[in-house]
Design an enzyme around this catalytic site. Structure first.
Site, short mmCIF file in Angstrom:
data_model
loop_
_atom_site.label_atom_id
_atom_site.label_comp_id
_atom_site.label_asym_id
_atom_site.label_seq_id
_atom_site.Cartn_x
_atom_site.Cartn_y
_atom_site.Cartn_z
N LYS A 136 0.76 -1.21 0.02
CA LYS A 136 0.03 0.01 -0.02
C LYS A 136 0.81 1.33 0.09
O LYS A 136 0.67 2.08 -0.88
CB LYS A 136 -0.98 -0.12 1.16
N ASN A 137 1.90 1.40 0.95
CA ASN A 137 2.66 2.60 1.01
C ASN A 137 3.53 2.69 0.15
O ASN A 137 3.88 3.82 -0.24
CB ASN A 137 3.16 2.59 2.36
N CYS A 194 -3.86 13.65 12.93
CA CYS A 194 -4.60 12.54 12.72
C CYS A 194 -4.66 11.54 14.16
O CYS A 194 -3.88 12.09 15.05
CB CYS A 194 -4.18 11.74 11.77
N ARG A 249 1.40 15.11 13.16
CA ARG A 249 2.04 14.90 11.67
C ARG A 249 1.93 16.01 10.75
O ARG A 249 1.13 16.25 9.86
CB ARG A 249 0.89 14.02 11.10
N ASP A 251 4.81 1.03 11.98
CA ASP A 251 3.38 0.36 11.50
C ASP A 251 3.39 -1.01 12.10
O ASP A 251 2.37 -1.79 11.64
CB ASP A 251 3.55 0.48 10.07
N ARG A 306 -8.48 -0.17 5.06
CA ARG A 306 -7.67 0.52 4.47
C ARG A 306 -6.43 0.29 4.00
O ARG A 306 -5.59 0.58 3.03
CB ARG A 306 -7.39 1.90 5.26
C1 UD1 Z 1 4.53 6.94 6.21
C2 UD1 Z 1 3.69 5.86 6.10
C3 UD1 Z 1 3.16 5.42 7.58
C4 UD1 Z 1 4.37 5.23 8.27
C5 UD1 Z 1 5.32 6.31 8.38
C6 UD1 Z 1 6.61 6.06 9.06
C7 UD1 Z 1 2.64 6.04 3.96
C8 UD1 Z 1 1.51 6.41 3.31
N1 UD1 Z 1 2.58 6.39 5.21
O1 UD1 Z 1 3.81 8.26 6.84
O2 UD1 Z 1 2.31 4.40 7.46
O3 UD1 Z 1 3.90 4.80 9.73
O4 UD1 Z 1 5.69 6.63 7.22
O5 UD1 Z 1 7.22 5.05 8.60
O6 UD1 Z 1 3.61 5.79 3.48
N2 UD1 Z 1 7.29 14.84 10.44
C9 UD1 Z 1 7.50 16.14 10.62
N3 UD1 Z 1 7.37 17.08 9.56
C10 UD1 Z 1 7.13 16.58 8.43
C11 UD1 Z 1 6.87 15.51 7.95
C12 UD1 Z 1 6.84 14.31 9.18
O7 UD1 Z 1 7.72 16.51 11.68
O8 UD1 Z 1 6.98 17.46 7.22
C13 UD1 Z 1 7.31 13.86 11.34
C14 UD1 Z 1 5.94 13.18 11.79
O9 UD1 Z 1 5.18 13.92 12.59
C15 UD1 Z 1 6.33 11.89 12.26
C16 UD1 Z 1 7.77 11.64 11.50
O10 UD1 Z 1 8.09 12.81 11.12
O11 UD1 Z 1 6.53 12.00 13.59
C17 UD1 Z 1 7.64 10.43 10.55
O12 UD1 Z 1 6.69 10.75 9.69
P1 UD1 Z 1 6.65 10.38 8.09
O13 UD1 Z 1 7.95 9.59 7.96
O14 UD1 Z 1 6.68 11.58 7.20
O15 UD1 Z 1 5.49 9.60 7.93
P2 UD1 Z 1 4.47 9.71 6.71
O16 UD1 Z 1 5.23 9.95 5.34
O17 UD1 Z 1 3.22 10.68 7.04
#
Ligand code: UD1
Length: 429
Positions: free
Chosen positions: A22-23, A119, A124, A307, A399
């Site tokens: 999915k991801n 969320c 996030r 995850d 999902r």
């Molecule tokens: C993706 C995955 C999710 C997984 C996560 C971590 C998808 C669709 N989702 O989510 O299933 O749990 O990676 O492996 O692929 N952060 C910031 N600023 C930003 C972006 C992120 O502070 O601009 C922080 C987030 O709040 C979190 C951490 O970085 O604490 C990791 O988030 P991130 O790696 O971005 O996760 P996602 O890409 O949202």
């Protein structure tokens, strides 16, 4: 509303095939709009609500996209007309919708995209995505819940990410492939899904090096073309079924996996005393005398995946001794804890630590799936528990898990889906 009824206490046995990831599929589908000539054909796409949401989102902005479900194939044709604004209702439904910002920046000078909120599992933010875009010359404004971006002067840049964010790395990579000049991303996410996206973009003619390492180098090209690409297997789904085998004290073989992607989980299962056997593209978990408590800390890849945190917590509720599971990626990922307590687990939360005193058995109860992976952990707990477990709000589970009840039934688990089609609520994971 649909719900699951599970009769637990029976060891799972047999073999189950992992679906497409999915991801990995979500950003790859979004990146398909980068082809200006020839169609993109994506294979091994799982039939999931999140995939349908991404397809709906692309349709809503004018992309010619089709999902051939029987072939698990998504076909995207180059769009000739102009792109529309992504609607709020779809972006808020799924956080990964924000993945379309990177590709859209290369196709349209001015875009307006709804701000994805917090969320169920944490705040996030998207500051790292926006910082990256700004360093590439994109003018960003945030107004009334929307990100307004002007990308007339999109150019390469050297970008250091304060955190190895998966979404930010993907978005910056997708914006950089056709930007003028060279982009270097330092401290990017190293998750396998990043490598899969880079491989896909390179198949379209992009020039990306270093995906999966601590520095990604991207040389902007003038155009990208269509290709046929097979998405990698879902390591989180595969890991969930291995834990299903372990928690029911059964013997479960998960096939169609990339074994290396599961290394941190395999290691923890072995530390807990389980027997793990691996082959070229499969992993099997076998029962052991006694599962011992272990400590786990979630970390960016190749660390233990956040995850799979909820699922390993469910397993450790049935292990001997005390385990401490530390969630270091998200700030609120503990919603499974009160539900597991309802099933008899001795479990508590202290800051970002989940403290578990293993019990001999869990007992069936009525529980609510609070988010996707927490929902999966309740299915696992239900399979191990004595008696009947009723899990509601299972739209969360749909999902991210393709045909979950059929796969569990094939392994001999007693799970039934009951009730009418549920109305998916807005939920960002
Ligand atoms: C993706 C995955 C999710 C997984 C996560 C971590 C998808 C669709 N989702 O989510 O299933 O749990 O990676 O492996 O692929 N952060 C910031 N600023 C930003 C972006 C992120 O502070 O601009 C922080 C987030 O709040 C979190 C951490 O970085 O604490 C990791 O988030 P991130 O790696 O971005 O996760 P996602 O890409 O949202």
């Amino acid at each position: 509303m649909e719900y699951f009824l599970i009769e637990g206490g029976k060891p799972l046995n047999g073999s189950v095939r992992a679906s497409g990831s999915k991801n990995a599929a979500l950003p790859i589908i979004a990146a398909s709009i980068l082809s200006t000539t020839n169609k993109v054909v994506l294979k091994n796409i799982p039939m999931l609500k999140d995939i349908e949401t991404m397809i709906e989102l692309l349709k809503s902005i004018n992309v010619d996209i089709k999902f051939n479900k029987s072939r698990k194939e998504v076909i995207v044709k180059p769009t000739t007309s102009s792109y529309k604004e992504p609607p709020y209702e779809l972006v808020r439904k799924m956080r990964a919708s924000f993945n379309i910002m990177g590709p859209l920046l290369t196709r349209k000078n001015k875009i307006r995209i709804p701000f994805p909120g917090g969320c169920a599992i944490g705040t996030r933010p998207i500051d790292l995505h926006l910082k990256g875009f700004a360093m590439m010359g994109v003018k960003i404004d945030i107004n009334s819940g929307y990100v307004l971006a002007n990308s007339k002067h999109l150019h390469g840049s050297e970008i250091y990410l304060d955190l190895p964010s998966v979404g930010a790395t993907e978005n910056i990579m997708m914006a950089a492939v056709m930007a003028k000049g060279k982009t270097i991303i330092r401290n990017p996410a190293r998750e396998p899904e990043i490598v899969d996206l880079a491989n896909f973009l390179n198949s379209m003619g992009a020039d990306i090096e270093g995906a999966g390492s601590d520095t990604i180098r991207i040389r902007g090209v003038n155009s990208l073309t269509g290709c046929t690409y097979r998405v990698m297997p879902d390591r989180i789904e595969a890991g969930t079924y291995l834990i299903a085998g372990a928690i029911t004290r059964g013997k479960v073989k998960v096939t169609n996996v990339i074994v290396e992607h599961l290394a941190s989980l395999i290691d923890k299962l072995k530390e807990a005393g389980l027997q793990i056997v691996t082959g070229a593209n499969w992993v099997e978990v076998r029962p052991c005398k006694e599962i011992k408590g272990v400590n786990v800390k979630t970390l960016p890849y190749p660390g233990f995946p956040t995850d799979l945190q909820s699922q390993i917590v469910a397993l450790l509720c049935t292990a001997k001794g005390t385990s401490i599971v530390t969630e270091s990626i998200f700030d609120k990922r503990t919603a499974h804890v009160p539900e597991l307590k309802r099933m008899g687990a001795d479990i508590s939360v202290d800051g970002n630590n989940i403290i578990i005193n293993g019990r001999k058995k869990l007992t069936g109860a009525e529980v609510i799936a609070p988010d996707l992976r927490a929902g999966a952990s309740l299915v696992l707990a239900g399979l191990a528990a004595e008696g009947t477990t009723k899990i509601s709000d299972i739209f969360h589970i749909d999902r991210g898990y393709e045909n979950i009840e059929e796969k569990i039934q094939k392994l001999g688990g007693h799970i039934k889906r009951i009730g009418k089609e549920s109305v998916p609520k807005a939920a960002n994971i």
